[in-house]
Design a protein around this motif. Structure first.
Motif, PDB file in Angstrom:
ATOM      1  N   LEU A   1       0.864  -1.173   0.000  1.00 56.60           N
ATOM      2  CA  LEU A   1       0.000   0.000   0.000  1.00 56.60           C
ATOM      3  C   LEU A   1       0.901   1.224   0.000  1.00 56.60           C
ATOM      4  CD1 LEU A   1      -2.902   1.042   0.128  1.00 56.60           C
ATOM      5  CD2 LEU A   1      -2.801   0.789   2.610  1.00 56.60           C
ATOM      6  N   ILE A   2       0.913   1.948  -1.118  1.00 55.03           N
ATOM      7  CA  ILE A   2       1.863   3.043  -1.328  1.00 55.03           C
ATOM      8  C   ILE A   2       1.111   4.366  -1.369  1.00 55.03           C
ATOM      9  CG2 ILE A   2       3.634   3.991  -2.873  1.00 55.03           C
ATOM     10  CD1 ILE A   2       3.041   0.609  -3.751  1.00 55.03           C
ATOM     11  N   ARG A   3       1.520   5.292  -0.508  1.00 52.11           N
ATOM     12  CA  ARG A   3       0.946   6.633  -0.586  1.00 52.11           C
ATOM     13  C   ARG A   3       1.548   7.316  -1.816  1.00 52.11           C
ATOM     14  NH1 ARG A   3       1.981  12.036   2.986  1.00 52.11           N
ATOM     15  NH2 ARG A   3       0.382  13.278   1.948  1.00 52.11           N
ATOM     16  N   HIS A   4       0.758   8.128  -2.474  1.00 55.32           N
ATOM     17  CA  HIS A   4       1.227   8.847  -3.662  1.00 55.32           C
ATOM     18  C   HIS A   4       2.443   9.722  -3.337  1.00 55.32           C
ATOM     19  CE1 HIS A   4      -0.416  12.637  -2.180  1.00 55.32           C
ATOM     20  NE2 HIS A   4      -1.525  11.970  -1.876  1.00 55.32           N
ATOM     21  N   GLY A   5       3.211  10.048  -4.371  1.00 55.59           N
ATOM     22  CA  GLY A   5       4.342  10.961  -4.228  1.00 55.59           C
ATOM     23  C   GLY A   5       3.868  12.391  -3.997  1.00 55.59           C
ATOM     24  N   LYS A   6       4.817  13.271  -3.752  1.00 53.82           N
ATOM     25  CA  LYS A   6       4.506  14.666  -3.435  1.00 53.82           C
ATOM     26  C   LYS A   6       3.810  15.337  -4.621  1.00 53.82           C
ATOM     27  CE  LYS A   6       6.663  18.818  -1.518  1.00 53.82           C
ATOM     28  NZ  LYS A   6       6.402  19.814  -2.533  1.00 53.82           N
ATOM     29  N   PRO A   7       2.594  15.870  -4.377  1.00 53.68           N
ATOM     30  CA  PRO A   7       1.859  16.509  -5.467  1.00 53.68           C
ATOM     31  C   PRO A   7       2.345  17.936  -5.720  1.00 53.68           C
ATOM     32  CG  PRO A   7       0.526  16.515  -3.482  1.00 53.68           C
ATOM     33  CD  PRO A   7       1.802  15.779  -3.154  1.00 53.68           C
ATOM     34  N   SER A   8       1.977  18.451  -6.887  1.00 52.22           N
ATOM     35  CA  SER A   8       2.362  19.811  -7.257  1.00 52.22           C
ATOM     36  C   SER A   8       1.526  20.863  -6.531  1.00 52.22           C
ATOM     37  CB  SER A   8       2.241  20.003  -8.768  1.00 52.22           C
ATOM     38  OG  SER A   8       0.906  19.754  -9.177  1.00 52.22           O
TER      39      SER A   8
ATOM     40  N   GLU B   1       8.345  17.635  -9.119  1.00 48.63           N
ATOM     41  CA  GLU B   1       9.611  16.956  -9.421  1.00 48.63           C
ATOM     42  C   GLU B   1      10.020  15.988  -8.312  1.00 48.63           C
ATOM     43  OE1 GLU B   1      14.144  18.395 -10.228  1.00 48.63           O
ATOM     44  OE2 GLU B   1      12.555  19.560 -11.209  1.00 48.63           O
ATOM     45  N   ALA B   2       9.841  16.401  -7.052  1.00 50.91           N
ATOM     46  CA  ALA B   2      10.168  15.508  -5.930  1.00 50.91           C
ATOM     47  C   ALA B   2       9.262  14.281  -5.947  1.00 50.91           C
ATOM     48  CB  ALA B   2      10.045  16.247  -4.597  1.00 50.91           C
ATOM     49  N   GLY B   3       7.988  14.494  -6.273  1.00 46.40           N
ATOM     50  CA  GLY B   3       7.046  13.384  -6.346  1.00 46.40           C
ATOM     51  C   GLY B   3       7.400  12.384  -7.428  1.00 46.40           C
TER      52      GLY B   3
ATOM     53  N   SER C   1      -5.722   4.648  -7.094  1.00 44.64           N
ATOM     54  CA  SER C   1      -6.844   5.561  -6.917  1.00 44.64           C
ATOM     55  C   SER C   1      -7.072   6.269  -8.246  1.00 44.64           C
ATOM     56  CB  SER C   1      -6.460   6.586  -5.841  1.00 44.64           C
ATOM     57  OG  SER C   1      -7.199   7.781  -5.966  1.00 44.64           O
ATOM     58  N   PRO C   2      -8.280   6.752  -8.499  1.00 48.37           N
ATOM     59  CA  PRO C   2      -8.529   7.494  -9.736  1.00 48.37           C
ATOM     60  C   PRO C   2      -7.791   8.833  -9.825  1.00 48.37           C
ATOM     61  CG  PRO C   2     -10.595   6.795  -8.727  1.00 48.37           C
ATOM     62  CD  PRO C   2      -9.507   6.524  -7.742  1.00 48.37           C
ATOM     63  N   LEU C   3      -7.330   9.366  -8.699  1.00 49.28           N
ATOM     64  CA  LEU C   3      -6.729  10.696  -8.723  1.00 49.28           C
ATOM     65  C   LEU C   3      -5.338  10.691  -9.350  1.00 49.28           C
ATOM     66  CD1 LEU C   3      -8.028  12.109  -5.343  1.00 49.28           C
ATOM     67  CD2 LEU C   3      -8.925  12.466  -7.636  1.00 49.28           C
ATOM     68  N   ARG C   4      -5.063  11.779 -10.044  1.00 48.49           N
ATOM     69  CA  ARG C   4      -3.852  11.908 -10.869  1.00 48.49           C
ATOM     70  C   ARG C   4      -2.557  11.669 -10.094  1.00 48.49           C
ATOM     71  NH1 ARG C   4      -2.467  17.524 -13.600  1.00 48.49           N
ATOM     72  NH2 ARG C   4      -0.399  16.990 -14.296  1.00 48.49           N
ATOM     73  N   ARG C   5      -2.449  12.192  -8.878  1.00 44.21           N
ATOM     74  CA  ARG C   5      -1.202  12.024  -8.120  1.00 44.21           C
ATOM     75  C   ARG C   5      -0.900  10.553  -7.846  1.00 44.21           C
ATOM     76  NH1 ARG C   5      -5.025  14.768  -5.334  1.00 44.21           N
ATOM     77  NH2 ARG C   5      -5.770  13.994  -3.315  1.00 44.21           N
TER      78      ARG C   5
ATOM     79  N   PHE D   1      -1.636   2.047  -5.086  1.00 45.34           N
ATOM     80  CA  PHE D   1      -1.242   3.444  -4.911  1.00 45.34           C
ATOM     81  C   PHE D   1      -2.458   4.231  -4.445  1.00 45.34           C
ATOM     82  CE2 PHE D   1       1.834   1.446  -7.542  1.00 45.34           C
ATOM     83  CZ  PHE D   1       3.040   2.014  -7.169  1.00 45.34           C
ATOM     84  N   SER D   2      -2.351   4.769  -3.230  1.00 46.06           N
ATOM     85  CA  SER D   2      -3.509   5.372  -2.590  1.00 46.06           C
ATOM     86  C   SER D   2      -3.133   6.671  -1.879  1.00 46.06           C
ATOM     87  CB  SER D   2      -4.145   4.347  -1.634  1.00 46.06           C
ATOM     88  OG  SER D   2      -5.389   4.786  -1.161  1.00 46.06           O
ATOM     89  N   HIS D   3      -3.871   7.002  -0.829  1.00 46.65           N
ATOM     90  CA  HIS D   3      -3.783   8.302  -0.162  1.00 46.65           C
ATOM     91  C   HIS D   3      -3.487   8.173   1.330  1.00 46.65           C
ATOM     92  CE1 HIS D   3      -5.477  10.287  -3.728  1.00 46.65           C
ATOM     93  NE2 HIS D   3      -6.157   9.156  -3.861  1.00 46.65           N
TER      94      HIS D   3
END
Length: 192
Positions: free
Chosen positions: A9-16, A30-32, A58-62, A139-141
């Motif tokens: 279970l992976i939290r998304h990378g840093k969003p913009s 870039e960090a994400g 997840s459906p979300l872009r990040r 990949f989730s939140h």
């Protein structure tokens, strides 16, 4: 006895952008992107029988952008699953009210969250949806990860831990029962 399979279970990378900002579905900064690549590298370095064979997002872009490097490395398509998406915000809340609602929710228990649905049942549904999967990278939140971890730890608090961006929480399943093996790396700051 059924063979146990690993689930990541992976939290998304840093969003913009952060929640409450102008963009309600930001991609990665870039960090994400670097975090997404690091997650892929970690997963691909696992022994072959522990590596994921499926990628769910997840459906979300990040989340989808964080999943792309792993899916490409495995040569698989990303399965988009709304059940591992962001916590549903009550319909009556404006975008400006979402931040204060989340902060209040973080301070309490799942049963105390005010909204349109039973959030304690929502967290059980996420955990149940994962139990049937195996050898999967999900990949989730932040909140969805807490939903699963708090359910598996048997604690009522919304915040069971503070998963950092691209933090990988390891779970095991026999196809019916989900267990927590190891919580992912924790953030040193609040939700970003």
């Amino acid at each position: 006895m059924a063979h146990l399979k690993r689930l990541y279970l992976i939290r998304h990378g840093k969003p913009s952008a952060t929640w409450g900002g102008d963009d309600d579905d930001p991609g990665l900064d870039e960090a994400g992107q670097a975090q997404a690549n690091a997650a892929r590298d970690w997963l691909m370095a696992l022994p072959p029988d522990e590596q994921p064979t499926m990628v769910v997002s997840s459906p979300l872009r990040r989340c989808r952008e964080t999943a792309i490097p792993t899916a490409e490395a495995l040569g698989v398509e990303i399965e988009v699953d709304p059940r591992v998406g962001e916590i549903p915000t009550p319909a009556a809340l404006s975008p400006e009210e979402r931040g204060p609602w989340l902060r209040k929710s973080f301070a309490g228990t799942w049963a105390e969250i005010e909204g349109d649905l039973d959030y304690d049942a929502w967290r059980r549904e996420i955990a149940a949806s994962l139990a049937s999967r195996g050898n999967t990278a999900v990949f989730s939140h932040y909140v969805a990860t807490n939903a699963v971890v708090s359910q598996l730890m048997g604690v009522p608090q919304v915040l069971a831990f503070r998963p950092d961006h691209a933090s990988i929480t390891i779970l095991e399943t026999d196809g019916e029962t989900l267990t927590l093996v190891e919580k992912g790396r924790e953030a040193t700051t609040g939700v970003l």
